[in-house]
Design an enzyme around this catalytic site. Structure first.
Site, mmCIF file in Angstrom:
data_model
loop_
_atom_site.group_PDB
_atom_site.id
_atom_site.type_symbol
_atom_site.label_atom_id
_atom_site.label_comp_id
_atom_site.label_asym_id
_atom_site.label_seq_id
_atom_site.Cartn_x
_atom_site.Cartn_y
_atom_site.Cartn_z
ATOM 1 N N ARG A 54 15.686 -2.356 -4.872
ATOM 2 C CA ARG A 54 14.502 -2.453 -5.374
ATOM 3 C C ARG A 54 14.299 -2.819 -6.862
ATOM 4 O O ARG A 54 15.059 -2.061 -7.515
ATOM 5 C CB ARG A 54 13.502 -1.158 -4.922
ATOM 6 C CG ARG A 54 13.441 -0.699 -3.566
ATOM 7 C CD ARG A 54 12.650 -1.810 -2.695
ATOM 8 N NE ARG A 54 13.063 -1.738 -1.206
ATOM 9 C CZ ARG A 54 13.570 -2.764 -0.791
ATOM 10 N NH1 ARG A 54 13.914 -3.767 -1.309
ATOM 11 N NH2 ARG A 54 13.882 -2.731 0.532
ATOM 12 N N LYS A 90 2.334 7.225 3.901
ATOM 13 C CA LYS A 90 1.783 5.990 4.132
ATOM 14 C C LYS A 90 1.145 5.604 5.375
ATOM 15 O O LYS A 90 0.687 4.479 5.381
ATOM 16 C CB LYS A 90 2.707 5.027 3.418
ATOM 17 C CG LYS A 90 3.186 5.092 2.286
ATOM 18 C CD LYS A 90 4.643 4.172 1.966
ATOM 19 C CE LYS A 90 5.090 4.757 0.737
ATOM 20 N NZ LYS A 90 6.307 3.948 0.644
ATOM 21 N N PRO A 122 0.755 -1.302 -0.176
ATOM 22 C CA PRO A 122 0.077 -0.064 0.024
ATOM 23 C C PRO A 122 0.820 1.183 -0.076
ATOM 24 O O PRO A 122 1.602 1.164 0.874
ATOM 25 C CB PRO A 122 -0.803 -0.070 1.258
ATOM 26 C CG PRO A 122 -0.262 -1.082 2.158
ATOM 27 C CD PRO A 122 0.611 -2.162 1.237
ATOM 28 N N GLU A 123 0.526 2.250 -0.970
ATOM 29 C CA GLU A 123 1.130 3.431 -0.944
ATOM 30 C C GLU A 123 0.232 4.446 -0.920
ATOM 31 O O GLU A 123 -0.912 4.158 -0.408
ATOM 32 C CB GLU A 123 2.097 3.560 -2.320
ATOM 33 C CG GLU A 123 2.944 2.485 -2.724
ATOM 34 C CD GLU A 123 3.734 2.550 -3.953
ATOM 35 O OE1 GLU A 123 3.880 3.589 -4.492
ATOM 36 O OE2 GLU A 123 4.174 1.473 -4.442
#
Length: 296
Positions: free
Chosen positions: A286, A70, A15-16
């Site tokens: 990432r 967030k 979730p962002e």
DNA sequence: AGCGGGACCTGTGGGC
DNA sequence: TGCCCACAGGTCCCGC
């Protein structure tokens, strides 16, 4: 009100900003005005080390649920007065991290395998219910705090501005240093709320190579990047808002959102702009997908 | 000082 | 079919 199935307020991982915004809006509709009657911590690591004990929430009510970066933030107000203000939380913060979910359940529902916190709640003159914080990967945190405690939390104190509230004039000076522009976007002290998905999507939309040193961007490129971030975040929030309107059940639909990614999760596939092959690399550890032709 | 990368976690899915 | 292992990433922390 009865929930035969759990009401899952967000199902995806990662979730962002748009996902947390969606959770906050849907939670707020259920939680506003509700009293915390009980609180249980089922896994101690789910509580932030600086947090007040969860029991301090008992007797407080939720005014609203909102988002900052967030973070989910439950704004609290007191029941009857007379509390010791040092030990009284005025907010409950939840960071979903990777796999955290908020579930609204019946009063009698049993915790699941991954349930980390349980709150028993009630709106005046309505049936009681439970709010679960589930988190398979246990990265998520809950944090009962007041302003004094929050000021001791470096992450909170250093949290950058909201990308949707930024002007070009304010954004461009934030792109400092020789680190990759993508690292800059992921740094929550630069801007708050962007994660791996929206960093990749925004950089693709802006046509900027994610590995470019942040300070190598021209003012025009910086402005274009902010425009892209804002367009994508707004569009994603609208998209989530529509797919979540009737809520996602526990084994339910994933919605259509992930079909709209241009680059994220599409390494080796065809670039929608130029037809070339999307490339994958690592930035900050990432996975990063970009188009070497369209992103310069 | 500033940046890169490993640790933390466990469910998922691809390959054999 | 079933097993194994790489992979997913937000944040903290350490080392260069």
């Amino acid at each position: 009100m009865s929930f035969r199935r759990p009401l899952v307020l967000w199902k995806f991982t990662m979730p962002e900003c748009p996902e947390v915004e969606t959770v906050a809006r849907s939670l707020s509709a259920h939680i506003s005005g509700c009293l915390f009657e009980r609180a249980s911590l089922l896994r101690s690591s789910a509580l932030h080390p600086l947090s007040l004990p969860l029991e301090t929430l008992i007797g407080r009510s939720a005014r609203a649920v909102r988002r900052r970066g967030k973070l989910l933030i439950f704004d609290l107000f007191p029941g009857s007065g007379g509390e010791d203000s040092d030990r009284t939380p005025d907010s409950l913060l939840v960071h979903l991290r990777m796999t955290g979910r908020m579930l609204v359940r019946d009063a009698g529902a049993a915790p699941g395998k991954h349930t980390r916190c349980v709150w028993s709640m009630r709106k005046p003159d309505a049936s009681p219910f439970q709010l679960f914080f589930d988190d398979a990967r246990t990265f998520g945190k809950v944090f009962a705090a007041n302003q004094e405690i929050l000021e001791k939390w470096d992450f909170w104190r250093n949290l950058g501005p909201e990308p949707l509230e930024l002007s070009r004039e304010a954004f461009i000076p934030l792109l400092r240093g020789q680190r990759p522009i993508k690292s800059c976007l992921l740094d929550q002290s630069v801007v708050a709320g962007i994660g791996n998905i929206y960093a990749d999507e925004s950089l693709f939309r802006a046509g900027i190579d994610p590995a470019r040193p942040a300070d190598s961007l021209s003012a025009e490129e910086g402005g274009r990047l902010l425009d892209s971030i804002q367009e994508i975040l707004k569009w994603a929030i609208e998209n989530k808002g529509s797919s979540i309107r009737d809520y996602l059940d526990a084994d339910g639909n994933k919605g259509s959102f992930q079909n709209n990614f241009s680059v994220y999760g599409r390494a080796g596939k065809t670039c929608f702009k130029c037809g070339g092959e999307l490339q994958k690399l690592k930035i900050n550890g990432r996975s990063t997908v970009h188009c070497p032709v369209c992103q310069k």
